[in-house]
Design a protein around this motif. Sequence first.
Motif, PDB file in Angstrom:
ATOM      1  N   PRO A  77       3.446   4.560   6.579  1.00  0.00           N
ATOM      2  CA  PRO A  77       4.338   3.476   6.994  1.00  0.00           C
ATOM      3  C   PRO A  77       3.995   2.872   8.367  1.00  0.00           C
ATOM      4  O   PRO A  77       4.506   1.838   8.729  1.00  0.00           O
ATOM      5  CB  PRO A  77       5.717   4.147   7.024  1.00  0.00           C
ATOM      6  CG  PRO A  77       5.444   5.597   7.220  1.00  0.00           C
ATOM      7  CD  PRO A  77       4.102   5.880   6.599  1.00  0.00           C
ATOM      8  N   GLY A 114       7.460  -7.763   2.227  1.00  0.00           N
ATOM      9  CA  GLY A 114       7.951  -8.858   3.042  1.00  0.00           C
ATOM     10  C   GLY A 114       7.676  -8.742   4.533  1.00  0.00           C
ATOM     11  O   GLY A 114       8.239  -9.479   5.322  1.00  0.00           O
ATOM     12  N   GLN A 116       5.221  -9.596   7.254  1.00  0.00           N
ATOM     13  CA  GLN A 116       4.076 -10.506   7.234  1.00  0.00           C
ATOM     14  C   GLN A 116       2.754  -9.926   7.716  1.00  0.00           C
ATOM     15  O   GLN A 116       1.733 -10.099   7.054  1.00  0.00           O
ATOM     16  CB  GLN A 116       4.427 -11.770   8.016  1.00  0.00           C
ATOM     17  CG  GLN A 116       5.535 -12.521   7.337  1.00  0.00           C
ATOM     18  CD  GLN A 116       5.669 -13.942   7.844  1.00  0.00           C
ATOM     19  OE1 GLN A 116       4.761 -14.452   8.484  1.00  0.00           O
ATOM     20  NE2 GLN A 116       6.799 -14.553   7.561  1.00  0.00           N
TER      21      GLN A 116
ATOM     22  N   LEU B 140       3.073  -5.176  17.262  1.00  0.00           N
ATOM     23  CA  LEU B 140       3.609  -4.332  16.201  1.00  0.00           C
ATOM     24  C   LEU B 140       2.965  -2.947  16.260  1.00  0.00           C
ATOM     25  O   LEU B 140       3.613  -1.924  16.077  1.00  0.00           O
ATOM     26  CB  LEU B 140       3.338  -4.993  14.850  1.00  0.00           C
ATOM     27  CG  LEU B 140       4.047  -4.395  13.641  1.00  0.00           C
ATOM     28  CD1 LEU B 140       5.544  -4.368  13.880  1.00  0.00           C
ATOM     29  CD2 LEU B 140       3.720  -5.202  12.406  1.00  0.00           C
ATOM     30  N   ILE B 147       7.526   1.406   9.775  1.00  0.00           N
ATOM     31  CA  ILE B 147       7.869   0.293   8.887  1.00  0.00           C
ATOM     32  C   ILE B 147       8.339   0.875   7.577  1.00  0.00           C
ATOM     33  O   ILE B 147       7.562   1.429   6.812  1.00  0.00           O
ATOM     34  CB  ILE B 147       6.639  -0.591   8.624  1.00  0.00           C
ATOM     35  CG1 ILE B 147       6.046  -1.048   9.950  1.00  0.00           C
ATOM     36  CG2 ILE B 147       7.002  -1.780   7.771  1.00  0.00           C
ATOM     37  CD1 ILE B 147       4.661  -1.589   9.818  1.00  0.00           C
ATOM     38  N   THR B 148       9.627   0.772   7.315  1.00  0.00           N
ATOM     39  CA  THR B 148      10.129   1.285   6.033  1.00  0.00           C
ATOM     40  C   THR B 148      10.627   0.108   5.219  1.00  0.00           C
ATOM     41  O   THR B 148      10.288  -1.038   5.507  1.00  0.00           O
ATOM     42  CB  THR B 148      11.278   2.282   6.254  1.00  0.00           C
ATOM     43  OG1 THR B 148      12.278   1.643   7.049  1.00  0.00           O
ATOM     44  CG2 THR B 148      10.768   3.509   6.990  1.00  0.00           C
ATOM     45  N   ARG B 150      12.661  -2.950   3.643  1.00  0.00           N
ATOM     46  CA  ARG B 150      13.198  -4.072   4.422  1.00  0.00           C
ATOM     47  C   ARG B 150      14.697  -3.937   4.691  1.00  0.00           C
ATOM     48  O   ARG B 150      15.231  -4.575   5.564  1.00  0.00           O
ATOM     49  CB  ARG B 150      12.891  -5.392   3.733  1.00  0.00           C
ATOM     50  CG  ARG B 150      13.448  -5.553   2.359  1.00  0.00           C
ATOM     51  CD  ARG B 150      12.890  -6.833   1.758  1.00  0.00           C
ATOM     52  NE  ARG B 150      11.899  -6.465   0.759  1.00  0.00           N
ATOM     53  CZ  ARG B 150      11.922  -6.909  -0.474  1.00  0.00           C
ATOM     54  NH1 ARG B 150      12.826  -7.757  -0.854  1.00  0.00           N
ATOM     55  NH2 ARG B 150      11.016  -6.527  -1.334  1.00  0.00           N
ATOM     56  N   ARG B 157      10.950  -8.727  10.018  1.00  0.00           N
ATOM     57  CA  ARG B 157      10.302  -9.748   9.205  1.00  0.00           C
ATOM     58  C   ARG B 157      10.177 -11.021  10.032  1.00  0.00           C
ATOM     59  O   ARG B 157      10.827 -12.010   9.779  1.00  0.00           O
ATOM     60  CB  ARG B 157      11.103  -9.986   7.935  1.00  0.00           C
ATOM     61  CG  ARG B 157      10.230 -10.559   6.818  1.00  0.00           C
ATOM     62  CD  ARG B 157      11.014 -10.947   5.599  1.00  0.00           C
ATOM     63  NE  ARG B 157      11.996  -9.947   5.262  1.00  0.00           N
ATOM     64  CZ  ARG B 157      12.995 -10.176   4.414  1.00  0.00           C
ATOM     65  NH1 ARG B 157      13.105 -11.342   3.839  1.00  0.00           N
ATOM     66  NH2 ARG B 157      13.882  -9.233   4.141  1.00  0.00           N
ATOM     67  N   LYS B 158       9.358 -10.922  11.069  1.00  0.00           N
ATOM     68  CA  LYS B 158       9.217 -12.055  11.970  1.00  0.00           C
ATOM     69  C   LYS B 158       8.447 -13.160  11.273  1.00  0.00           C
ATOM     70  O   LYS B 158       7.476 -12.915  10.579  1.00  0.00           O
ATOM     71  CB  LYS B 158       8.400 -11.643  13.197  1.00  0.00           C
ATOM     72  CG  LYS B 158       8.967 -10.482  13.960  1.00  0.00           C
ATOM     73  CD  LYS B 158       8.009 -10.109  15.102  1.00  0.00           C
ATOM     74  CE  LYS B 158       8.512  -8.830  15.755  1.00  0.00           C
ATOM     75  NZ  LYS B 158       7.855  -8.548  17.008  1.00  0.00           N
ATOM     76  N   ASN B 159       8.906 -14.362  11.513  1.00  0.00           N
ATOM     77  CA  ASN B 159       8.038 -15.469  11.120  1.00  0.00           C
ATOM     78  C   ASN B 159       7.073 -15.684  12.265  1.00  0.00           C
ATOM     79  O   ASN B 159       7.489 -15.852  13.401  1.00  0.00           O
ATOM     80  CB  ASN B 159       8.864 -16.726  10.877  1.00  0.00           C
ATOM     81  CG  ASN B 159       9.534 -16.673   9.516  1.00  0.00           C
ATOM     82  OD1 ASN B 159       9.007 -16.115   8.588  1.00  0.00           O
ATOM     83  ND2 ASN B 159      10.717 -17.244   9.435  1.00  0.00           N
ATOM     84  N   LEU B 160       5.849 -15.652  11.958  1.00  0.00           N
ATOM     85  CA  LEU B 160       4.892 -15.673  13.044  1.00  0.00           C
ATOM     86  C   LEU B 160       4.787 -17.026  13.728  1.00  0.00           C
ATOM     87  O   LEU B 160       4.347 -17.121  14.850  1.00  0.00           O
ATOM     88  CB  LEU B 160       3.512 -15.229  12.542  1.00  0.00           C
ATOM     89  CG  LEU B 160       3.504 -13.732  12.235  1.00  0.00           C
ATOM     90  CD1 LEU B 160       2.163 -13.303  11.697  1.00  0.00           C
ATOM     91  CD2 LEU B 160       3.794 -12.942  13.485  1.00  0.00           C
TER      92      LEU B 160
END
Lengths: 743, 161
Positions: A77, A114, A116, B140, B147-148, B150, B157-160
């Motif tokens: 992860p 999800g 990115q 990050l 990161i597990t 959502r 869940r950043k919009n880059l």
Amino acid sequence: MVPSLKLHDFMEEIRGAKTQAQEREVIQKECAHIRASFRDGDPLQRHRQLTKLLYVHMLGYPAHFGQMECLKLIASPRFIDKRVGYLGAMLLLDERHDAHLLITNSIKNDLSQGIQPVQGLALCTLSTMGSAEMCRDLATEVEKLLLQPGPYVRKKAILTAVHMVRKAPELSDIFLPLCAKLLHEHHHGILLGTITLIMELCERSPAALRHFRKVVPKLVQILRTLVTTGYSTEHSISGISDPFLQVQILRLLRILGRNHEKSSETMNDLLAQVATNTDTSRNAGSAVLFETVLTIMDIHSAAGLRVLAVNILGRFLLNSDKNIRYVALTSLLKLVKSDHSAVQRHRPTVVECLRESDASLSRRALELSLALVNSSNVRSMTQELQAFLESCPPDLRADCASGILLAAERFAPTKRWHIDTILHVLTTAGTYVRDDAVANLTQLIGGAQELHAYSVHRLYHALAEDISQQPLVQVATWCIGEYGDFLLENCEETEPLQVEEEEVMALLEKVLQSHMSLPATRGYALTALMKLSTRIQGDTEAAILEKMPLVEHGGPQTDEEAKESRDDTAPVPTEPQTSKLLDLLNLLDDTSGDTQQPPSLNPSPEGALVHLLDLPCAPPPPAPIPNLKVFEREGVQLNLSFTRPPGTPALLLITVTTTNSSEDEVTHFICQAAVPKSVQLQLEAPSGNTVPAQDGPPITQLFRILNPNKAPLRLKLRLTYNHFGQSVQEIFEVNNLPVKTWQ
Amino acid sequence: MQFMLLFSRQGKLRLQKWYVPLSDKEKKKITRELVQTVLARKPKMCSFLEWRDLKIVYKRYASLYFCCAIEDQDNELITLEIIHRYVELLDKYFGSVCELDIIFNFEKAYFILDEFLLGGEVQETSKKNVLKAIEQADLLQENRIRITARVSMGGLRKNLY
């Protein structure tokens, strides 16, 4: 136990290694640690260990034991783990390894989560090393991502689709319907990817091609916007708005406009606009302009536009940037057939490019120049090309020489010019011409009766200066033989130089005996001497050797000559002769039996010819080296005789003579030889493969050895032959080679 | 693009990105031969050469050669721009990049390349966007956040851009 090293320390130690062996030692030690760590080390450190492994992989060392670790890291992860794991997968796994399929699941998970940056990693890996099977499994996932809004992932998904279509073309059906809509996006990355995808689809399917013709207006609009709107810092290079996107649009327009008038018409104006307005002071602009030119030339453009495009290429030829000249020459070469007159206009510039110092440019300039020769410019072009021939790099000489000869053949304004041109090429680059050049020239001269005198004079003088270039020597000797009587008279068109009979004979003899002369050349010289011996004496009754009738082109001329001379040498003129040559002929007649065969004019000399050359008329070499018997078995003997011709100190000639005193004949005899690397060996064809029993005529073979470094000579021989019903093979080194053979 | 190679003046490989599937043995052979061919070129010669059935575009920046193999229909001049853009990205990221940066941070060099090209094609033509993406990924990585699913990490869940 030596502790494991940190990544940078490890690199330092490798770089500090003074020898390959030392480096290997450091790496092996650390790899042992890495392996141990993979087995039961801290999983949090796994990515560091893999990074070390990837470093040694780049140095060329085996790293396959890291493949499974990549899988584990990808499944972790933590982002750092995935980053290194996916990198490892791209470097260590590919479709040949069964393990590669195992990451499919991880990729599927990562694509659907999800996040990115993670999706980015997964798509990148899939598009780099995804096999057809993986692509099929993941097509739906990628399709979903193509439709979601965020541009970061979307642009990657589109390019991943490109890869998928390449690997598994049936997937085209999934992605094709989505393309047209994507063209309405504004993000440059998305547009770029979409255009690339459309190109890929069109190239694979004519139906797709037809389908996408409808987007031509949209493409034109996008490109027009790029070209006309102002400077945008984000996407510009040297003032050109997003040249990458412009080039890609132009490429797609080319594919869509090809063979389609309507589409071509739609893009005509825009192409003209781009062609005239693009600033080419920097490479980015030139790249766009270049792509524009390629598109104009490939679609149905207006004639004026085509001329404009060719002129742009002509301008490129004058650019100070070599790279631009290179692409210009390459493109003009592709266009020279279809747009010949347009390209002709730039001939002077092309010819200038012959003087390029960069060989890849001058090569292209040569090809292009040759393609531009026509009947109106042949004289000046040939002049330029001949100047080039004199100074061009050796690997271009052959192409240049044959190019000039071909052009001369097609466009020669007069026969005399043609003969002059061929003569010039033979003198400048004789060793590089093709074999049929000799036949062509003799044919040409033979057919130009009015030029016989001229030809023989010019050839004689050329030969007198240089007897090393074989094609020239062959043509010249033939010509002297045929038209030698003209040689003794003056010719108005060449320098008035009185040529004496003896000079001519001496020159021919020099050719005959020169060790630079190939067997075929000697044949020509011999024939010429024989012809002259009767012609120059001027005996009308013994006009035995009449001028040869013109032979059909392509016929083996040498055979014809051989036939004629064979018939005619039988009745020998009886007048006393001072020429050494006739001693030869007399000898020929006096000996019986096997030497009735006249010297063959074919490239493989028969035994008689070799013996002829050994006759007393050849000056004996100083201090002869004793012969050497090297082999004996059941009556079969091999003897070597050596000659070191004066004037060529590096050259050694060995005559290998195989005799057979046994009761059974020797057949299928082959002798091969090997020498040390610093020595050059050339074997001539043997006189035959059979030695009849009981001292029948032996086989002789000539070895030419070039030993400029005076390396101690060693010679290994391999014999194979049939004798007494058995096949014999013998391999042996020749011992006791006299020192004089190489010192 | 079929592949990109970075190598030093001594012929040491610093980065290899292959976009076509080839065995390790084939890759080594191609690398060896191509490196030899390019290193034999004189400084004033043009940046393009034909090698096997490929077009090779190369450019030297300080002690590193950047070498790309493209296909027949690809535009050589724009490939030079691709190479230049990559160098600019490296330069911006490392701050006056030199060969040592690429040696000691080779994995970063790959990460940057992978934000610029994808599957052998240009994916992003804005320098700014590429650099931002790398920055975000580096952040990050630094955060070491797990990161597990959502459900718990919606904020990530950043919009880059």
